[in-house]
Design a protein around this motif. Structure first.
Motif, PDB file in Angstrom:
ATOM      1  N   VAL A 157      39.220  21.226  16.488  1.00 44.08           N
ATOM      2  CA  VAL A 157      38.654  20.359  17.517  1.00 44.08           C
ATOM      3  C   VAL A 157      39.651  19.243  17.819  1.00 44.08           C
ATOM      4  CG1 VAL A 157      36.269  20.782  16.835  1.00 44.08           C
ATOM      5  CG2 VAL A 157      37.493  18.844  15.857  1.00 44.08           C
ATOM      6  N   VAL A 158      39.436  18.583  18.943  1.00 43.84           N
ATOM      7  CA  VAL A 158      40.222  17.402  19.272  1.00 43.84           C
ATOM      8  C   VAL A 158      39.502  16.185  18.698  1.00 43.84           C
ATOM      9  CG1 VAL A 158      41.178  15.975  21.121  1.00 43.84           C
ATOM     10  CG2 VAL A 158      41.084  18.465  21.379  1.00 43.84           C
ATOM     11  N   GLU A 159      40.114  15.535  17.705  1.00 40.71           N
ATOM     12  CA  GLU A 159      39.456  14.419  17.041  1.00 40.71           C
ATOM     13  C   GLU A 159      39.570  13.118  17.831  1.00 40.71           C
ATOM     14  OE1 GLU A 159      39.451  15.461  12.327  1.00 40.71           O
ATOM     15  OE2 GLU A 159      41.200  14.388  13.113  1.00 40.71           O
TER      16      GLU A 159
ATOM     17  N   THR B  88      48.464  12.192  24.058  1.00 45.64           N
ATOM     18  CA  THR B  88      48.442  12.945  22.800  1.00 45.64           C
ATOM     19  C   THR B  88      47.008  13.304  22.428  1.00 45.64           C
ATOM     20  OG1 THR B  88      50.429  11.840  21.979  1.00 45.64           O
ATOM     21  CG2 THR B  88      49.029  12.917  20.348  1.00 45.64           C
ATOM     22  N   PHE B  89      46.777  14.605  22.175  1.00 46.69           N
ATOM     23  CA  PHE B  89      45.533  15.048  21.567  1.00 46.69           C
ATOM     24  C   PHE B  89      45.768  15.158  20.067  1.00 46.69           C
ATOM     25  CE2 PHE B  89      44.373  17.434  25.672  1.00 46.69           C
ATOM     26  CZ  PHE B  89      43.688  16.328  26.146  1.00 46.69           C
ATOM     27  N   ASN B  90      44.956  14.451  19.299  1.00 52.13           N
ATOM     28  CA  ASN B  90      45.043  14.517  17.843  1.00 52.13           C
ATOM     29  C   ASN B  90      44.018  15.534  17.351  1.00 52.13           C
ATOM     30  OD1 ASN B  90      46.974  12.219  17.536  1.00 52.13           O
ATOM     31  ND2 ASN B  90      45.293  11.091  18.459  1.00 52.13           N
ATOM     32  N   MET B  91      44.516  16.649  16.824  1.00 50.97           N
ATOM     33  CA  MET B  91      43.667  17.776  16.465  1.00 50.97           C
ATOM     34  C   MET B  91      43.153  17.642  15.032  1.00 50.97           C
ATOM     35  SD  MET B  91      44.149  19.125  19.403  1.00 50.97           S
ATOM     36  CE  MET B  91      43.217  20.647  19.243  1.00 50.97           C
ATOM     37  N   SER B  92      42.091  18.384  14.739  1.00 51.28           N
ATOM     38  CA  SER B  92      41.488  18.327  13.403  1.00 51.28           C
ATOM     39  C   SER B  92      42.253  19.160  12.383  1.00 51.28           C
ATOM     40  CB  SER B  92      40.036  18.814  13.477  1.00 51.28           C
ATOM     41  OG  SER B  92      39.991  20.164  13.930  1.00 51.28           O
ATOM     42  N   GLU B  93      43.076  20.119  12.865  1.00 52.59           N
ATOM     43  CA  GLU B  93      43.853  20.962  11.953  1.00 52.59           C
ATOM     44  C   GLU B  93      45.272  21.102  12.479  1.00 52.59           C
ATOM     45  OE1 GLU B  93      42.116  24.724  11.082  1.00 52.59           O
ATOM     46  OE2 GLU B  93      40.058  23.929  11.020  1.00 52.59           O
ATOM     47  N   ASN B  94      46.185  21.458  11.589  1.00 53.01           N
ATOM     48  CA  ASN B  94      47.557  21.722  12.000  1.00 53.01           C
ATOM     49  C   ASN B  94      47.595  22.928  12.933  1.00 53.01           C
ATOM     50  OD1 ASN B  94      48.488  19.654  10.437  1.00 53.01           O
ATOM     51  ND2 ASN B  94      49.135  20.933   8.739  1.00 53.01           N
TER      52      ASN B  94
ATOM     53  N   ASP C  54      52.223  20.051  14.194  1.00 49.50           N
ATOM     54  CA  ASP C  54      51.201  19.713  13.205  1.00 49.50           C
ATOM     55  C   ASP C  54      49.848  19.537  13.903  1.00 49.50           C
ATOM     56  OD1 ASP C  54      53.129  19.806  11.222  1.00 49.50           O
ATOM     57  OD2 ASP C  54      53.630  17.695  11.444  1.00 49.50           O
ATOM     58  N   ARG C  55      49.325  18.310  13.888  1.00 49.72           N
ATOM     59  CA  ARG C  55      48.005  18.076  14.470  1.00 49.72           C
ATOM     60  C   ARG C  55      48.080  17.413  15.850  1.00 49.72           C
ATOM     61  NH1 ARG C  55      43.893  16.033   9.668  1.00 49.72           N
ATOM     62  NH2 ARG C  55      44.281  17.743   8.199  1.00 49.72           N
ATOM     63  N   LYS C  56      49.229  17.414  16.463  1.00 48.51           N
ATOM     64  CA  LYS C  56      49.387  16.697  17.719  1.00 48.51           C
ATOM     65  C   LYS C  56      49.821  17.633  18.848  1.00 48.51           C
ATOM     66  CE  LYS C  56      50.590  12.314  15.501  1.00 48.51           C
ATOM     67  NZ  LYS C  56      49.284  11.683  15.817  1.00 48.51           N
ATOM     68  N   VAL C  57      49.131  17.492  19.982  1.00 49.93           N
ATOM     69  CA  VAL C  57      49.536  18.163  21.212  1.00 49.93           C
ATOM     70  C   VAL C  57      49.876  17.064  22.209  1.00 49.93           C
ATOM     71  CG1 VAL C  57      48.825  19.643  23.116  1.00 49.93           C
ATOM     72  CG2 VAL C  57      48.056  20.156  20.791  1.00 49.93           C
ATOM     73  N   LYS C  58      51.151  17.005  22.625  1.00 49.94           N
ATOM     74  CA  LYS C  58      51.592  15.989  23.570  1.00 49.94           C
ATOM     75  C   LYS C  58      51.867  16.646  24.918  1.00 49.94           C
ATOM     76  CE  LYS C  58      53.571  12.895  20.095  1.00 49.94           C
ATOM     77  NZ  LYS C  58      54.741  12.079  19.688  1.00 49.94           N
ATOM     78  N   PHE C  59      51.336  16.009  25.974  1.00 54.47           N
ATOM     79  CA  PHE C  59      51.528  16.570  27.305  1.00 54.47           C
ATOM     80  C   PHE C  59      51.632  15.438  28.321  1.00 54.47           C
ATOM     81  CE2 PHE C  59      47.020  16.010  26.853  1.00 54.47           C
ATOM     82  CZ  PHE C  59      46.558  15.640  28.099  1.00 54.47           C
ATOM     83  N   THR C  60      52.144  15.762  29.497  1.00 50.14           N
ATOM     84  CA  THR C  60      52.302  14.792  30.574  1.00 50.14           C
ATOM     85  C   THR C  60      51.246  15.027  31.634  1.00 50.14           C
ATOM     86  OG1 THR C  60      54.679  14.630  30.192  1.00 50.14           O
ATOM     87  CG2 THR C  60      53.862  13.892  32.338  1.00 50.14           C
ATOM     88  N   LEU C  61      50.563  13.955  32.009  1.00 49.06           N
ATOM     89  CA  LEU C  61      49.542  14.053  33.053  1.00 49.06           C
ATOM     90  C   LEU C  61      50.168  14.448  34.380  1.00 49.06           C
ATOM     91  CD1 LEU C  61      47.242  10.944  32.538  1.00 49.06           C
ATOM     92  CD2 LEU C  61      46.622  13.335  32.267  1.00 49.06           C
ATOM     93  N   SER C  62      49.555  15.393  35.044  1.00 51.75           N
ATOM     94  CA  SER C  62      49.986  15.765  36.389  1.00 51.75           C
ATOM     95  C   SER C  62      48.975  15.216  37.383  1.00 51.75           C
ATOM     96  CB  SER C  62      50.080  17.286  36.497  1.00 51.75           C
ATOM     97  OG  SER C  62      48.845  17.875  36.123  1.00 51.75           O
ATOM     98  N   ALA C  63      49.172  15.487  38.654  1.00 52.99           N
ATOM     99  CA  ALA C  63      48.212  15.052  39.658  1.00 52.99           C
ATOM    100  C   ALA C  63      46.870  15.729  39.405  1.00 52.99           C
ATOM    101  CB  ALA C  63      48.723  15.389  41.051  1.00 52.99           C
TER     102      ALA C  63
END
Length: 372
Positions: free
Chosen positions: A30-32, A46-52, A75-84
């Motif tokens: 899940v996204v914590e 950054t989405f900080n996830m509950s698991e790696n 690991d537990r992080k998904v980093k992305f750039t906001l688009s329109a």
């Protein structure tokens, strides 16, 4: 120039699903949390996830037809750039939709300042919004945001955010544990804000300069409740005419040091309906208070006050400016009528020489919103 306020607030919902056999095994992910909880197009989130998450996880995020740029999965992080933004957000992991309840405010408002980027922010106080930007202004190429947060128990906090011209946050300072009832009045490197029953003055670092406290019996709930006029502040101290409880619309006049000077008491022009104040504005160097009436009528009213605090006009009529933040240009007022959600209207009225308002035009069926 005119500011365009455009409200966009998005809630991210992600659901768990079993991975495909040929994809990395991830159970009950899940996204914590989301960092930060608000941002602009082009910012990294950054989405900080509950698991790696394995580095070869297939992560995608769409806003309608627009796809966000995934910068890294580690690991537990998904980093992305906001688009329109072009629709509601959808996130998938290894081809399966992932759902969890986390709120992210997509910021969007055009800000006019020399050399800075155009950005946008939301102004929305609905129950599902936990953070919004209520106002913004620029002084010497430093941008200032008035940020309001709300918890699950409807407790508010208001912050002053200092940023550079590229919206990098320099400092964030707690101003008070309430939401403001006014836009910021900025003058001589000071900020004046109104909350229920209190007016505050701060410096640009968020330090308190003075406080004016209204009486405990005040009934103050207008969203545009303070005006700087002729070197004084005029505050809607009580916004209700209520004969039963011996209340009346009262405008308090205070000086630049927060000292009380006098009051203007506005009588109710109707013997049948209760009256309340919606907003206080300056039109052609006159104070104008827009009012509405209750109950059993859709009529509105207005009060015109001159430079000597004398009431020139106090009437009940067909024009009802319930919009708490009308746009003023010369003698004209532009405001939205949202009473019928199937026919949002933009209305222009003009104050004439007799201090009466005349309707210039009404634009109907603005279903996509109002742009002034």
């Amino acid at each position: 120039m005119k500011k365009l306020i455009f409200i966009l607030s998005l809630t991210f919902l992600f659901s768990c699903s079993k991975p495909e056999d040929n994809q990395p095994s991830i159970s009950n992910v899940v996204v914590e949390s989301v960092t930060p909880t608000y941002g602009y197009a082009g910012d990294e989130i950054t989405f900080n996830m509950s698991e790696n998450l394995p580095s070869n996880s297939n992560v995608s995020i769409f806003y309608g037809t627009e796809k966000a740029i995934i910068n890294s999965v580690s690991d537990r992080k998904v980093k992305f750039t906001l688009s329109a933004i072009n629709g509601l957000p959808e996130m998938s992991l290894n081809g399966k939709e992932v759902i969890n309840t986390h709120t992210f405010s997509y910021l969007s408002k055009f800000i006019e300042c020399s050399g800075c980027k155009e950005k946008v922010y939301p102004y929305n106080d609905s129950n599902d919004i936990i953070s919004y930007i209520a106002d913004t202004f620029e002084i010497n190429n430093t941008l200032y945001l008035i940020r309001v947060t709300k918890d699950s128990k409807q407790n508010y906090k208001t912050y002053l955010i200092n940023t550079d011209i590229n919206f990098n946050i320099i400092k964030e300072t707690l101003l008070f544990n309430e939401k403001p009832l006014s836009k910021a009045i900025v003058e001589n490197n000071t900020i004046v804000l109104n909350i229920p029953n209190t007016v505050f003055s701060f410096d640009l670092n968020g330090n308190k300069i003075w406080v004016y406290t209204l009486s405990s019996i005040s009934q103050q709930s207008s969203d545009n409740s303070i005006l700087k006029y002729n070197s004084y502040y005029y505050v809607i101290k009580s916004n209700i005419n209520d004969a039963v409880n011996n209340l009346h619309i009262e405008i308090a006049k205070i000086d630049h040091n927060g000292k009380y000077i006098s009051s203007i008491f506005i009588p109710n022009p109707s013997s049948t309906y209760g009256q309340w104040a919606n907003s206080i504005v300056n039109i052609n160097n006159k104070i104008v208070v827009f009012t509405s009436f209750c109950c059993g009528t859709n009529n509105g009213g207005h009060v015109v006050i001159d430079i000597n605090d004398k009431i020139l006009k106090n009437v009940m009529g067909l024009i009802n400016v319930r919009d708490s933040d009308p746009f003023i240009e010369g003698n004209s007022v532009y405001y939205g009528n949202y009473a019928n959600i199937n026919n949002t209207q933009l209305i222009k009225i003009t104050l004439d020489a007799n201090n009466d308002f005349k309707t210039d035009w009404i634009k109907d069926k603005l279903l996509g919103g109002i742009v002034v």
